[in-house]
Scaffold this motif. Structure first.
Motif: not given
Length: 146
Positions: A51-64
């Motif tokens: 996941v990518v978080e901005e200021d503690g909020t998940v704003v994006g993600w990927s699954a491999l």
């Protein structure tokens, strides 16, 4: 004030937010709201999820996911609409490609929503075929050589 962005492995407590991000990203393209909501509720959260978080909020993600014959699969890549265009999706792809290389992969494969083909082409992905995707649509299958 500058945002604090962090990329990290997903935690089970992120599941609801991951589906919210995916639904928002898919819905951004004007698909039927109820169809998107039902689709997002059924997403199987599997593989190496980051996941990518901005200021503690998940704003994006990927699954491999591991694939076959040296090919890994980018099963999911979603960025919430307010954060699109900020390089977060590109960063998630770079990180997934690096993880796939660490596992010995020679390529990263993904099924692309038609609205995302241009983005994936900018990330050096090429169309290698088609597959039946969500809602019975024929979707491009793309591959990035690692």
């Amino acid at each position: 004030m500058r945002a604090h962005v962090v990329t990290r492995p997903a935690d089970p407590k992120d599941a609801r937010r991951l589906r919210e991000v995916a639904a928002a990203a898919k819905g951004y393209w004007g698909y039927d709201e109820e169809l998107v909501r039902t689709w997002a509720a059924g997403i199987e959260l599997e593989g190496e999820i980051e996941v990518v978080e901005e200021d503690g909020t998940v704003v994006g993600w990927s699954a491999l996911l591991p694939g076959q014959d040296g090919v890994y699969v980018l099963e999911d890549l979603w960025v919430a609409p307010p954060w699109m265009g900020r390089g977060l999706g590109a960063e998630l792809i770079r990180r997934a490609a690096a993880r796939a290389r660490e596992h010995g992969a020679t390529a990263l494969e993904l099924g692309a929503d038609p609205n995302a083909v241009g983005f994936y082409e900018r990330m050096d992905a090429a169309t290698v075929g088609t597959a039946t995707g969500s809602w019975g649509r024929e979707l491009p299958v793309m591959e990035i050589t690692l």
